[in-house]
Design a protein around this motif. Structure first.
Motif, PDB file in Angstrom:
ATOM      1  N   UNK A 222       5.563  39.316  23.207  1.00 57.05           N
ATOM      2  CA  UNK A 222       6.877  39.465  22.599  1.00 57.05           C
ATOM      3  C   UNK A 222       7.402  38.138  22.042  1.00 57.05           C
ATOM      4  N   UNK A 223       7.226  37.048  22.795  1.00 62.76           N
ATOM      5  CA  UNK A 223       7.731  35.734  22.378  1.00 62.76           C
ATOM      6  C   UNK A 223       6.654  34.660  22.488  1.00 62.76           C
ATOM      7  N   UNK A 224       5.394  35.099  22.595  1.00 66.80           N
ATOM      8  CA  UNK A 224       4.289  34.178  22.846  1.00 66.80           C
ATOM      9  C   UNK A 224       3.252  34.328  21.745  1.00 66.80           C
ATOM     10  N   UNK A 225       2.796  33.201  21.213  1.00 66.91           N
ATOM     11  CA  UNK A 225       1.777  33.222  20.168  1.00 66.91           C
ATOM     12  C   UNK A 225       0.480  32.633  20.697  1.00 66.91           C
ATOM     13  N   UNK A 226      -0.653  33.122  20.189  1.00 67.40           N
ATOM     14  CA  UNK A 226      -1.944  32.574  20.623  1.00 67.40           C
ATOM     15  C   UNK A 226      -2.643  31.787  19.521  1.00 67.40           C
ATOM     16  N   UNK A 227      -1.960  31.585  18.382  1.00 67.87           N
ATOM     17  CA  UNK A 227      -2.551  30.779  17.307  1.00 67.87           C
ATOM     18  C   UNK A 227      -1.447  30.322  16.368  1.00 67.87           C
ATOM     19  N   UNK A 228      -1.770  29.322  15.566  1.00 64.52           N
ATOM     20  CA  UNK A 228      -0.809  28.839  14.588  1.00 64.52           C
ATOM     21  C   UNK A 228      -1.554  28.171  13.440  1.00 64.52           C
ATOM     22  N   UNK A 229      -0.871  28.020  12.337  1.00 65.73           N
ATOM     23  CA  UNK A 229      -1.364  27.217  11.218  1.00 65.73           C
ATOM     24  C   UNK A 229      -0.229  26.304  10.778  1.00 65.73           C
ATOM     25  N   UNK A 230      -0.579  25.074  10.423  1.00 68.32           N
ATOM     26  CA  UNK A 230       0.448  24.100  10.062  1.00 68.32           C
ATOM     27  C   UNK A 230      -0.006  23.299   8.851  1.00 68.32           C
ATOM     28  N   UNK A 231       0.910  23.099   7.928  1.00 68.56           N
ATOM     29  CA  UNK A 231       0.640  22.287   6.745  1.00 68.56           C
ATOM     30  C   UNK A 231       1.652  21.149   6.699  1.00 68.56           C
ATOM     31  N   UNK A 232       1.144  19.923   6.467  1.00 70.24           N
ATOM     32  CA  UNK A 232       1.984  18.737   6.380  1.00 70.24           C
ATOM     33  C   UNK A 232       1.745  18.056   5.039  1.00 70.24           C
ATOM     34  N   UNK A 233       2.824  17.574   4.450  1.00 73.64           N
ATOM     35  CA  UNK A 233       2.758  16.723   3.270  1.00 73.64           C
ATOM     36  C   UNK A 233       3.449  15.415   3.628  1.00 73.64           C
TER      37      UNK A 233
ATOM     38  N   UNK B  75       0.842  -1.198   0.000  1.00 74.89           N
ATOM     39  CA  UNK B  75       0.000   0.000   0.000  1.00 74.89           C
ATOM     40  C   UNK B  75       0.880   1.252   0.000  1.00 74.89           C
ATOM     41  N   UNK B  76       0.589   2.173  -0.941  1.00 74.33           N
ATOM     42  CA  UNK B  76       1.243   3.474  -1.002  1.00 74.33           C
ATOM     43  C   UNK B  76       0.187   4.554  -0.754  1.00 74.33           C
ATOM     44  N   UNK B  77       0.544   5.551   0.055  1.00 79.06           N
ATOM     45  CA  UNK B  77      -0.381   6.654   0.337  1.00 79.06           C
ATOM     46  C   UNK B  77       0.355   7.987   0.246  1.00 79.06           C
ATOM     47  N   UNK B  78      -0.341   8.990  -0.266  1.00 83.33           N
ATOM     48  CA  UNK B  78       0.149  10.360  -0.286  1.00 83.33           C
ATOM     49  C   UNK B  78      -0.975  11.246   0.228  1.00 83.33           C
ATOM     50  N   UNK B  79      -0.675  12.077   1.227  1.00 83.64           N
ATOM     51  CA  UNK B  79      -1.735  12.883   1.831  1.00 83.64           C
ATOM     52  C   UNK B  79      -1.227  14.264   2.202  1.00 83.64           C
ATOM     53  N   UNK B  80      -2.176  15.184   2.303  1.00 82.79           N
ATOM     54  CA  UNK B  80      -1.908  16.525   2.782  1.00 82.79           C
ATOM     55  C   UNK B  80      -2.772  16.817   4.000  1.00 82.79           C
ATOM     56  N   UNK B  81      -2.253  17.641   4.882  1.00 82.86           N
ATOM     57  CA  UNK B  81      -2.954  17.927   6.131  1.00 82.86           C
ATOM     58  C   UNK B  81      -2.841  19.418   6.445  1.00 82.86           C
ATOM     59  N   UNK B  82      -3.953  20.026   6.804  1.00 84.36           N
ATOM     60  CA  UNK B  82      -3.974  21.437   7.192  1.00 84.36           C
ATOM     61  C   UNK B  82      -4.536  21.548   8.605  1.00 84.36           C
ATOM     62  N   UNK B  83      -3.784  22.190   9.500  1.00 82.03           N
ATOM     63  CA  UNK B  83      -4.166  22.310  10.907  1.00 82.03           C
ATOM     64  C   UNK B  83      -4.210  23.775  11.305  1.00 82.03           C
ATOM     65  N   UNK B  84      -5.300  24.163  11.961  1.00 84.74           N
ATOM     66  CA  UNK B  84      -5.440  25.507  12.519  1.00 84.74           C
ATOM     67  C   UNK B  84      -5.617  25.375  14.029  1.00 84.74           C
TER      68      UNK B  84
END
Length: 416
Positions: free
Chosen positions: A227-238, A208-217
């Motif tokens: 100054x060094x602290x974030x309250x949100x992020x977005x992430x993309x995975x391949x 089995x071969x798989x290719x996928x994309x993922x978007x996270x908010x």
């Protein structure tokens, strides 16, 4: 982002309840079962303190080691109706310590699941989970340790469509949330929305071969950006995966992917890196199996000088089953965690870092070793017992995060 899982999960439970009521009227034999268990555990370092440290903040005679008892009762539901499969569980647990009773707590673990099938080509699963548990003290560090209970909920919908005998399309929608009971930890409360889509190819030889994309908010709803602290992020995975069974007693699987994480408020914390995993399941005889694992993970880190951990893991996990009723499990695992990435402070000149009291060379690096040996005995069809010996240790560039923990545990479970 507005994550309202608590408003969604009653609909899932209602669906399972309605269908289970109808099915119970038709066939009440197998749908429900009751599970009870009792366990005992002793740890010689409950709070994962560095060598030589004692939990004196709990009193002058507070011990480093303590034992606890855990009693739980759960109700299972499992029913197949045509091509649909409904299942669920709710388990309540009560954990009590002998001396460090400030850590006593009541927890729960619940899920509801609907594995659905439409025609011959479309299938998937709808699953809700809810947990309340005590946060471990390995990474949760404060000068005066306190009990922090975490409530975690998730709702996930998976679907797959078979185009033909070889090709399939798949995807998922996910919502997750965590809430911390301890006020000092509520800045780590999080809401996550995730979308995933991919394509799968299966050969005539079942590779089995798989290719996928993922978007996270993701959001941290009780954290103010600074100054060094974030309250949100977005992430993309391949990500690419392969599963291969070269011979009947050997199975190989591998994954390689790339994560790209962005922070709108604090772009200095952005990072991009590669992750991967290789697993080999080997079963040379009918009684012996061994799992070998090599893995590299990427995970966010709230630190002055690093934005993420690069974690490398190697493990060997043998399983020996001399009889149909006795199974022996072992594990040897080594983990290396290295702080990486940039922050606002890591980009300052060394002279400025020194004026702020920041040691620019003190990026966290940790080596964690775990080995365990356990046995499970199926005494009767519905009665089983388990025992385990375990050792955990962590060496860190920051002494505050070092620990050595040895533990022994035993449990008994009965299924009505």
């Amino acid at each position: 982002m507005n994550n309202n899982i608590s408003k969604c999960w009653p609909a899932v439970l209602l669906l399972l309840t309605v269908v289970s009521t109808d099915s119970a009227q038709a066939d009440e034999d197998d749908a429900f079962s009751l599970v009870t268990s009792a366990s005992w555990q002793y740890q010689d370092n409950v709070l994962y303190l560095p060598d030589g440290r004692r939990p004196s903040f709990f009193g002058p005679d507070a011990p480093r080691g303590d034992h606890n008892h855990n009693a739980s009762v759960g109700l299972n539901f499992d029913k197949r109706i045509g091509r649909q499969e409904l299942s669920g569980n709710i388990t309540r647990s009560m954990v009590r310590y002998n001396n460090l009773d400030v850590l006593d707590y009541d927890g729960h673990n619940a899920f509801a699941s609907w594995k659905w099938q439409v025609g011959n080509d479309l299938s998937g699963q709808l699953r809700y989970t809810s947990r309340r548990f005590l946060q471990g003290f390995g990474d949760f560090r404060t000068v005066t340790p306190n009990k922090n209970l975490i409530d975690a909920e998730s709702l996930r919908f998976d679907a797959a469509y078979s185009v033909d005998a070889y090709w399939a399309l798949f995807g998922s929608l996910y919502q997750g949330s965590t809430r911390n009971q301890l006020r000092v930890r509520q800045g780590s409360d999080s809401d996550v929305d995730r979308v995933e889509a991919g394509v799968r190819y299966k050969t005539r030889g079942d590779t089995v071969f798989e290719l996928l994309g993922r978007d996270t908010q993701g959001d941290y709803p009780k954290r103010l950006a600074g100054l060094n602290v974030t309250n949100s992020f977005s992430q993309k995975d391949l990500e690419a995966r392969v599963r291969w069974q070269p011979v009947g007693h050997s199975r190989l699987s591998a994954t390689i992917g790339q994560s790209n994480r962005k922070h709108d408020e604090v772009p200095e914390r952005d990072y991009e890196d590669v992750y991967g995993r290789v697993s080999w399941e080997w079963q040379p005889t009918g009684h012996l199996a061994v799992n070998f694992l090599a893995e590299r993970q990427i995970s966010a880190l709230d630190d002055l000088l690093s934005s993420y951990f690069r974690t490398t893991t190697y493990s060997i996990a043998p399983t020996w089953q001399p009889t149909g009723k006795l199974r022996v499990d072992g594990r040897l695992q080594w983990v290396s965690r290295d702080g990486n990435g940039n922050t606002f402070f890591s980009q300052l000149p060394p002279s400025v870092q020194a004026q702020l009291g920041i040691d620019g060379a003190s990026v966290r690096q940790e080596d964690i070793t775990t080995y365990s040996l356990g046995a499970t005995w199926s005494i009767q069809r519905n009665l089983s017992a388990n025992a385990e010996l375990r050792h955990d240790s962590r060496d860190s560039s920051n002494q505050f995060y070092q620990y050595r923990v040895r533990s022994v545990s035993m449990s008994l479970q009965y299924l009505f």
